[in-house]
Design an enzyme around this catalytic site. Structure first.
Site, short mmCIF file in Angstrom:
data_model
loop_
_atom_site.label_atom_id
_atom_site.label_comp_id
_atom_site.label_asym_id
_atom_site.label_seq_id
_atom_site.Cartn_x
_atom_site.Cartn_y
_atom_site.Cartn_z
NE ARG A 15 -1.30 2.60 2.71
CZ ARG A 15 -0.86 3.79 3.06
NH1 ARG A 15 -0.94 4.82 2.24
NH2 ARG A 15 -0.29 3.97 4.24
CG ASP A 16 3.26 4.25 3.09
OD1 ASP A 16 2.97 5.22 2.38
OD2 ASP A 16 3.96 4.34 4.12
CG HIS A 207 5.06 4.60 9.55
ND1 HIS A 207 4.38 3.70 8.77
CD2 HIS A 207 5.63 5.47 8.68
CE1 HIS A 207 4.53 4.01 7.49
NE2 HIS A 207 5.27 5.10 7.42
CG HIS A 209 9.10 7.79 6.19
ND1 HIS A 209 8.57 8.34 5.06
CD2 HIS A 209 8.19 6.88 6.61
CE1 HIS A 209 7.39 7.80 4.80
NE2 HIS A 209 7.13 6.92 5.74
CB CYS A 240 6.33 11.41 2.66
SG CYS A 240 5.27 12.86 2.64
CG ASN A 249 7.60 3.68 3.94
OD1 ASN A 249 7.12 4.15 4.97
ND2 ASN A 249 6.95 3.66 2.79
#
Lengths: 311, 311
Positions: A15-16, A207, A209, A240, A249
């Protein structure tokens, strides 16, 4: 505090990791990625989003992907549902968990989801209620928890405030997300302290990055508080689009290497995971973003001959 | 233990960073790199090696580089001297510190410097004595302190043993070097504990490679023991040719970002350092290996329009 004995990783690559990919990625590839992740031992996977294909065309195949997966018992399949329309579509495909996305930054909330933080909570409330009613778990993401591309520093109090608002509407657990990767360990710990006023240790996750290379140091700092749920993306896929450098990520492989080095059980087979990362990277036609992946896939170093005199 | 208030970084880019560079790098470029590093606030710089040009051709210009630098008061200029011949040549160029290289792995010692650990100490003893006699400081590198490309795991006892041998011959401080980047935080702490049986906290330093992405987590773990001296390489230049993937030194920029985020004083201007890293990378015709460098040099992200729904 001793390190946790085990850690549960949520791989967000399908997904991300893929949502901002410019080239179309076939549903069959996404499905295969999910299969490879679960075969490597991942027990939580963020599969897709039920958002308007106008905004996120890459996720337009959500139904095909969710229904194409061969589910494995014990694996939790999560999907992103920003609103009631998305939730209704998602529920038909039987996710184990839905995710709603809030931001600890007012400006980011406006720019990312076109409403204030308060309005986002109003919008999420019926989504959360309906999901719980349907027996589906609910996670809430607190994005920009360590910094915002528009506002800069974000005070821990704002993380705590959003955690409280999410708790109030029934969100069962929250992610502390460093959306643009600017966090460092003390900031991480302060943000978690704020969230832990409303959620217990079993219901917060990190979470991080790796935009500034800090993700594993931040993970270590969170582990030292007892946090034992983390999100990451195989091969470091995604990031992002608002972050400088657009890197993103942290790679699941790199997190697993850290955890196994600390003697922490993840249930993950690192070699199989590295292979999964190599496979999806090849599908996308780019090198893996995982340093562990690169190191383990590299040919063993040439036999030493000359004195390197290095260290 | 609280974090140290300040940290001293030794930038090894001119020596360790460039020594394995295949293309010739002009002495003028190396000199300019040293100047840019000291202008950015570095107070310790590893400048060059006095080794046989047969083994390390890139360092054949050691005399030209060392005598070409405009020295700045308060900056320590270190050079590598593996033997008496190297030391004699080095002393003529007035370094502030010389460095001798040992390995905690017997096999690596044989392969890298063609002798056993015991023999290396015998070889270093007169070098150390002569340096001290000449009023020059002496540092000792303990390479493969966290793992060896030939032997795999290295027990902390072997780090302690080499530290003891180095202490016995007069080495004033030691580097705990993760030559192939395989270490993780608990290994780091055990290796330092072993070294701290022979050296105090002011006389040990951490030298971490980012091959597996662990360098900043390892730095954090060492800081938590009170270690406050670290080595790094601007733009992440260099690495061990025997490490898988051949990636290497942690980037000074990334370490500084971590330290400043923790509120630790380094005396370094991060923007000037990033510029120095961009400059040397441009000279070498490659992108910087620093994530912080990439992030800060990237254009600011485009104004948000569509909903990214990311975190």
């Amino acid at each position: 505090m001793p390190y946790p004995n085990r850690v549960r990783l949520i791989d967000v690559a399908p997904r991300d990791g893929l949502q901002n990919e410019k080239q179309p990625v076939a549903a069959a590839v996404k499905i295969e990625l999910v299969h490879r992740l679960q075969a490597a031992g991942l027990r939580e996977i963020e599969v897709t989003s039920y958002v308007s294909p106008k905004w996120v065309p890459q996720m337009a195949d959500n139904h095909e992907v969710m229904t194409g997966i061969t589910r494995q018992p014990g694996v939790r399949y999560a999907v992103l549902t920003p609103n009631m329309k998305g939730l209704e579509a998602a529920l038909a495909d039987r996710p184990d968990e839905i995710v709603v996305f809030g931001a600890a930054s007012e400006t980011f909330s406006q720019k990312n989801i076109n409403c204030s933080i308060a309005e986002s909570i109003e919008r999420f409330a019926p989504v959360v209620a309906a999901a719980l009613q349907a027996g589906v778990a609910v996670r809430g993401a607190i994005s920009c928890a360590l910094g915002c591309p528009y506002e800069g520093d974000i005070a821990p109090e704002r993380v705590g405030e959003l955690a409280r608002l999410m708790k109030d509407i029934g969100v069962q657990r929250v992610d502390i997300a460093d959306t643009i990767g600017v966090g460092t360990p003390l900031k991480v710990q302060r943000a978690f302290e704020a969230a832990l006023a409303h959620y217990d240790l079993d219901h917060v996750s990190g979470h991080f990055h790796d935009t500034y290379g800090q993700a594993l140091a931040n993970t270590l700092a969170a582990l030292q508080m007892g946090v034992w749920n983390f999100q990451s993306s195989v091969a470091g896929l995604g990031g992002c689009p608002y972050a400088r450098g657009a890197t993103g990520n942290v790679a699941t492989e790199d997190v697993v290497y850290l955890l196994h080095g600390l003697g922490i059980d993840t249930g993950i087979d690192l070699d199989a995971l590295v292979d999964a990362g190599a496979w999806i990277s090849a599908q996308l036609g780019r090198p893996t973003g995982s340093r562990v992946g690169r190191a383990l896939l590299a040919k063993p170093a040439a036999a030493a001959g000359a004195a390197a005199q290095g260290h």
